[in-house]
Design a protein around this motif. Structure first.
Motif, PDB file in Angstrom:
ATOM      1  N   PHE A   1       0.809  -1.223   0.000  1.00 35.85           N
ATOM      2  CA  PHE A   1       0.000   0.000   0.000  1.00 35.85           C
ATOM      3  C   PHE A   1       0.840   1.270   0.000  1.00 35.85           C
ATOM      4  O   PHE A   1       0.424   2.285  -0.520  1.00 35.85           O
ATOM      5  CB  PHE A   1      -0.906   0.044   1.240  1.00 35.85           C
ATOM      6  N   VAL A   2       2.002   1.205   0.668  1.00 34.08           N
ATOM      7  CA  VAL A   2       2.805   2.425   0.834  1.00 34.08           C
ATOM      8  C   VAL A   2       4.259   2.194   0.435  1.00 34.08           C
ATOM      9  O   VAL A   2       4.743   1.066   0.457  1.00 34.08           O
ATOM     10  CB  VAL A   2       2.770   2.922   2.306  1.00 34.08           C
ATOM     11  N   TYR A   3       4.914   3.292   0.059  1.00 39.52           N
ATOM     12  CA  TYR A   3       6.363   3.274  -0.131  1.00 39.52           C
ATOM     13  C   TYR A   3       6.987   3.820   1.145  1.00 39.52           C
ATOM     14  O   TYR A   3       6.405   4.694   1.794  1.00 39.52           O
ATOM     15  CB  TYR A   3       6.780   4.173  -1.300  1.00 39.52           C
ATOM     16  N   PHE A   4       8.166   3.307   1.482  1.00 40.29           N
ATOM     17  CA  PHE A   4       8.841   3.781   2.694  1.00 40.29           C
ATOM     18  C   PHE A   4       9.973   4.730   2.333  1.00 40.29           C
ATOM     19  O   PHE A   4      10.745   4.463   1.418  1.00 40.29           O
ATOM     20  CB  PHE A   4       9.421   2.593   3.474  1.00 40.29           C
ATOM     21  N   LYS A   5      10.024   5.836   3.086  1.00 38.33           N
ATOM     22  CA  LYS A   5      11.150   6.760   2.900  1.00 38.33           C
ATOM     23  C   LYS A   5      12.306   6.269   3.765  1.00 38.33           C
ATOM     24  O   LYS A   5      12.126   5.390   4.605  1.00 38.33           O
ATOM     25  CB  LYS A   5      10.739   8.174   3.317  1.00 38.33           C
ATOM     26  N   GLU A   6      13.477   6.882   3.586  1.00 38.75           N
ATOM     27  CA  GLU A   6      14.649   6.403   4.340  1.00 38.75           C
ATOM     28  C   GLU A   6      14.477   6.511   5.843  1.00 38.75           C
ATOM     29  O   GLU A   6      14.991   5.711   6.606  1.00 38.75           O
ATOM     30  CB  GLU A   6      15.892   7.184   3.896  1.00 38.75           C
ATOM     31  N   ASN A   7      13.705   7.519   6.277  1.00 37.75           N
ATOM     32  CA  ASN A   7      13.520   7.703   7.724  1.00 37.75           C
ATOM     33  C   ASN A   7      12.345   6.888   8.274  1.00 37.75           C
ATOM     34  O   ASN A   7      11.954   7.063   9.428  1.00 37.75           O
ATOM     35  CB  ASN A   7      13.332   9.185   8.053  1.00 37.75           C
ATOM     36  N   GLY A   8      11.754   6.025   7.446  1.00 42.02           N
ATOM     37  CA  GLY A   8      10.660   5.170   7.914  1.00 42.02           C
ATOM     38  C   GLY A   8       9.282   5.756   7.675  1.00 42.02           C
ATOM     39  O   GLY A   8       8.268   5.080   7.864  1.00 42.02           O
ATOM     40  N   ASP A   9       9.208   7.031   7.267  1.00 40.61           N
ATOM     41  CA  ASP A   9       7.896   7.621   6.938  1.00 40.61           C
ATOM     42  C   ASP A   9       7.337   6.911   5.706  1.00 40.61           C
ATOM     43  O   ASP A   9       8.096   6.338   4.921  1.00 40.61           O
ATOM     44  CB  ASP A   9       8.050   9.115   6.610  1.00 40.61           C
ATOM     45  N   THR A  10       6.034   6.999   5.560  1.00 41.69           N
ATOM     46  CA  THR A  10       5.437   6.347   4.380  1.00 41.69           C
ATOM     47  C   THR A  10       4.810   7.385   3.456  1.00 41.69           C
ATOM     48  O   THR A  10       4.358   8.432   3.920  1.00 41.69           O
ATOM     49  CB  THR A  10       4.348   5.340   4.797  1.00 41.69           C
ATOM     50  N   ILE A  11       4.774   7.048   2.184  1.00 42.33           N
ATOM     51  CA  ILE A  11       4.044   7.866   1.205  1.00 42.33           C
ATOM     52  C   ILE A  11       3.179   6.910   0.380  1.00 42.33           C
ATOM     53  O   ILE A  11       3.485   5.717   0.300  1.00 42.33           O
ATOM     54  CB  ILE A  11       4.983   8.682   0.282  1.00 42.33           C
ATOM     55  N   PRO A  12       2.066   7.421  -0.197  1.00 38.18           N
ATOM     56  CA  PRO A  12       1.169   6.531  -0.945  1.00 38.18           C
ATOM     57  C   PRO A  12       1.899   5.730  -2.015  1.00 38.18           C
ATOM     58  O   PRO A  12       2.762   6.247  -2.709  1.00 38.18           O
ATOM     59  CB  PRO A  12       0.158   7.498  -1.558  1.00 38.18           C
ATOM     60  N   GLY A  13       1.532   4.479  -2.125  1.00 42.23           N
ATOM     61  CA  GLY A  13       2.169   3.572  -3.070  1.00 42.23           C
ATOM     62  C   GLY A  13       1.462   3.516  -4.409  1.00 42.23           C
ATOM     63  O   GLY A  13       0.837   4.503  -4.832  1.00 42.23           O
ATOM     64  N   PRO A  14       1.496   2.369  -5.069  1.00 41.69           N
ATOM     65  CA  PRO A  14       1.020   2.286  -6.459  1.00 41.69           C
ATOM     66  C   PRO A  14      -0.502   2.396  -6.635  1.00 41.69           C
ATOM     67  O   PRO A  14      -0.967   2.528  -7.758  1.00 41.69           O
ATOM     68  CB  PRO A  14       1.490   0.892  -6.890  1.00 41.69           C
ATOM     69  N   PHE A  15      -1.262   2.341  -5.552  1.00 44.28           N
ATOM     70  CA  PHE A  15      -2.729   2.405  -5.684  1.00 44.28           C
ATOM     71  C   PHE A  15      -3.264   3.828  -5.550  1.00 44.28           C
ATOM     72  O   PHE A  15      -4.481   4.034  -5.524  1.00 44.28           O
ATOM     73  CB  PHE A  15      -3.393   1.516  -4.622  1.00 44.28           C
ATOM     74  N   LYS A  16      -2.341   4.777  -5.451  1.00 42.19           N
ATOM     75  CA  LYS A  16      -2.738   6.183  -5.258  1.00 42.19           C
ATOM     76  C   LYS A  16      -3.799   6.601  -6.277  1.00 42.19           C
ATOM     77  O   LYS A  16      -3.694   6.259  -7.458  1.00 42.19           O
ATOM     78  CB  LYS A  16      -1.491   7.062  -5.401  1.00 42.19           C
TER      79      LYS A  16
END
Ligand SMILES: Cc1cc2nc3c(=O)[nH]c(=O)nc-3n(C[C@H](O)[C@H](O)[C@H](O)COP(=O)(O)O)c2cc1C
Length: 254
Positions: A94-109
């Motif tokens: 569902f989400v992509y992870f940033k280097e600091n562990g935060d998430t951003i919307p993944g391919p289903f955006k």
């Protein structure tokens, strides 16, 4: 245009299955549709570096569809564990992870979803105590992280001993079925929200100035700062009241 129904109840033919079927049967005939019963799948988290073909299969189904319809009962005043487990296991999809562990919307955006839930307690009790609130909130939280846009929600309280969906809920299902059958823009409600905001501010400014006019009989408003301060305070009080009422009404499910 494809609509995917996702049944996350313990019962294949329970009330949520019927509620979901009621939506799916009213979807426009030119839409492709599919319904899956999550208990048919052995849903477990991916243990890296091993593959997890079940999650891949489910992920493909989600990707093929434009709209997802979640039907999950309320258990223990929360989202059913079946759907929660699905969401937990699908997190890396569902989400992509940033280097600091935060998430951003993944391919289903920018896909869309509709949520359905039910509970035993009556309409009145659900309205007053919000038994189904957590179920919707959990779905909304996960979908928001995945960047998936909400189309609406349907709640069915009072399901104890219920065999058939009541007529008024059938109408709501049909209404939402029509709504999800049309191709959606990325976020359909942005313009609507700005228009609502404009009118809310216009009405509140009018009310504030009306109240100021009333007060000016007793206190002079000729001084700029008196005028400004009274406007700010009255506007703030009105805004707080309206936001409180709107939020209460919006989040009470019947
Ligand atoms: C484990 C479990 C917990 C439940 N917890 C609640 C609850 O906290 N409040 C409530 O009103 N109904 C509760 N119910 C009732 C379900 O929400 C209700 O049976 C639902 O409509 C069932 O949908 P289904 O026919 O699709 O399984 C619970 C049912 C189960 C099986």
């Amino acid at each position: 245009m494809k609509i995917l129904g996702i049944l996350a109840s313990h019962q294949r033919e329970g009330i949520n299955a019927k509620l979901l079927a009621e939506v799916m049967k009213n979807v426009d005939s030119d839409c492709e549709q599919e319904t899956i019963f999550l208990e048919d799948y052995e849903i477990t988290p991916r243990k890296y570096p091993e593959e997890n073909p079940v999650l891949d299969e489910l992920s493909n189904k989600l990707m093929e569809a434009d709209v997802w319809v979640f039907a999950a009962p309320t258990y223990w005043r929360e989202l059913s564990g079946v759907l929660k487990n699905f969401f937990d296991c699908m997190r890396p999809k569902f989400v992509y992870f940033k280097e600091n562990g935060d998430t951003i919307p993944g391919p289903f955006k920018n896909k869309h979803y509709l949520s359905l839930t039910s509970c035993y307690v009556s309409t009145t009790e659900n309205f007053l105590t919000g038994v189904t609130d957590e179920s919707f909130k959990t779905i909304d939280r996960v979908m928001s992280a995945a960047g998936v846009i909400k189309t609406g929600e349907i709640v069915l309280p009072g399901t104890f001993g219920m065999k058939e969906i009541p007529e008024n809920k059938k109408k709501i299902c049909a209404k939402y079925a029509k709504k999800i059958s049309t191709k959606k823009r990325k976020d359909d409600s942005t313009l609507k929200r700005y228009i609502q905001l404009f009118f809310m501010i216009a009405v509140m400014a009018l009310a504030t100035m009306g109240i100021q006019l009333g007060i000016s009989q007793f206190i002079s408003m000729d001084n700029f700062w008196v005028n400004y301060l009274s406007f700010t305070i009255i506007f703030f009080v009105l805004l707080s009241c309206i936001l409180h009422i709107v939020t209460f009404k919006k989040h009470r499910r019947r």
